[in-house]
Scaffold this motif. Structure first.
Motif: not given
Lengths: 155, 107
Positions: A56-61, A76-82, A97-111
């Motif tokens: 859990a840091r920018p660039g983290g896997r 599933l693989t991914g990277e933290f951006l912010e 699956l096993p080929d990688p699907t196109p990137d899903n960019r996810i912004e999660t907000r907690f209010e």
């Protein structure tokens, strides 16, 4: 009522909102601490997550591996951006699956929402076809829970 | 709803002109000529969009003399929503697990 909402927006966006009774600090941690994520992000009953990597840091896997204990699984693989604890996470992820699907960019907000938290997860896919495919994959996985429960009832 | 027909539905909904046509039909029945008015595209182009919507089961078209009035097929959108509801339930399974963890103060 927790009031989960899942809505499609425009051609490429899916927005999920949900309320949690716990405050943002705890809900944020439950999304970034691998020991906690491993205990709830499991999909249908019977599935486990033997591998849960969250740096859990920018660039983290990010890496999740799911298994049904009978030889079926995917990852599933991914990277933290912010990260802006406990308010916001921006990351990208893809299924294998096993080929990688196109990137899903996810912004999660907690209010803060009363004593609890309103979570808003905004997923942006590269195009409408990828979004349709992602929704289908999610449904197939979710459907399995229904079938498994049905089988349990029939047994 | 099968995955194939869902693909067709999402592909039909992917186009902004077709979504605008659906929005207009939500207010009531309209002919292709009436549908074409707000758009800077030709009537045949609107006809082609309507055809895609009809093939996807989102729009119904009837013959009335020389006119072909269009209207929304409510069942199609209900099916799409029922499908999204399966996904909502799948996600809810995860989040109810998380609710229990948070309530037990296990994390």
């Amino acid at each position: 009522m927790t009031g989960l909402k899942l809505e499609v927006e425009g051609d490429t966006v899916v927005v999920v909102t949900r309320h949690f009774a716990a405050p943002p600090e705890k809900v944020f941690r439950a999304h970034t601490d691998p020991a906690i994520v491993q205990r709830w992000m499991l999909g249908p009953d019977g599935w486990t997550m033997p591998v849960c990597l969250l740096e859990a840091r920018p660039g983290g896997r990010i890496r999740y591996e799911w298994s049904d204990g009978q030889g079926n699984g995917f990852y599933l693989t991914g990277e933290f951006l912010e990260l802006d604890p406990p308010h916001r996470i921006l990351h990208v992820e893809r299924m294998h699956l096993p080929d990688p699907t196109p990137d899903n960019r996810i912004e999660t907000r907690f209010e803060a929402d009363g004593a609890g938290t309103k979570m808003t997860m905004r997923m942006t896919l590269p195009d409408a076809q990828t979004r349709a495919a992602m929704l289908e994959t999610g449904m197939e996985h979710g459907m399995e829970a229904s079938y498994q429960r049905l089988e349990a009832l029939e047994a | 709803m099968t995955v194939t027909s869902l693909d067709t539905t999402f592909a039909a909904l992917a186009d902004p002109t077709r979504r605008a046509i659906l929005a207009q039909l939500a207010t009531g029945e309209a002919t292709v000529g009436e549908l074409a008015k707000p758009f800077a595209i030709s009537q045949p182009a609107v006809s082609r969009h309507v055809r895609v919507l009809v093939d996807a089961g989102l729009v119904l078209q009837r013959v009335e003399g020389t006119k072909r009035p269009c209207r929304l097929a409510p069942a199609a959108l209900t099916e799409l929503d029922a499908y999204l509801d399966l996904l909502r339930r799948a996600l809810e399974t995860n989040y109810q697990r998380l609710d229990r963890l948070l309530a037990d103060d296990d994390c």
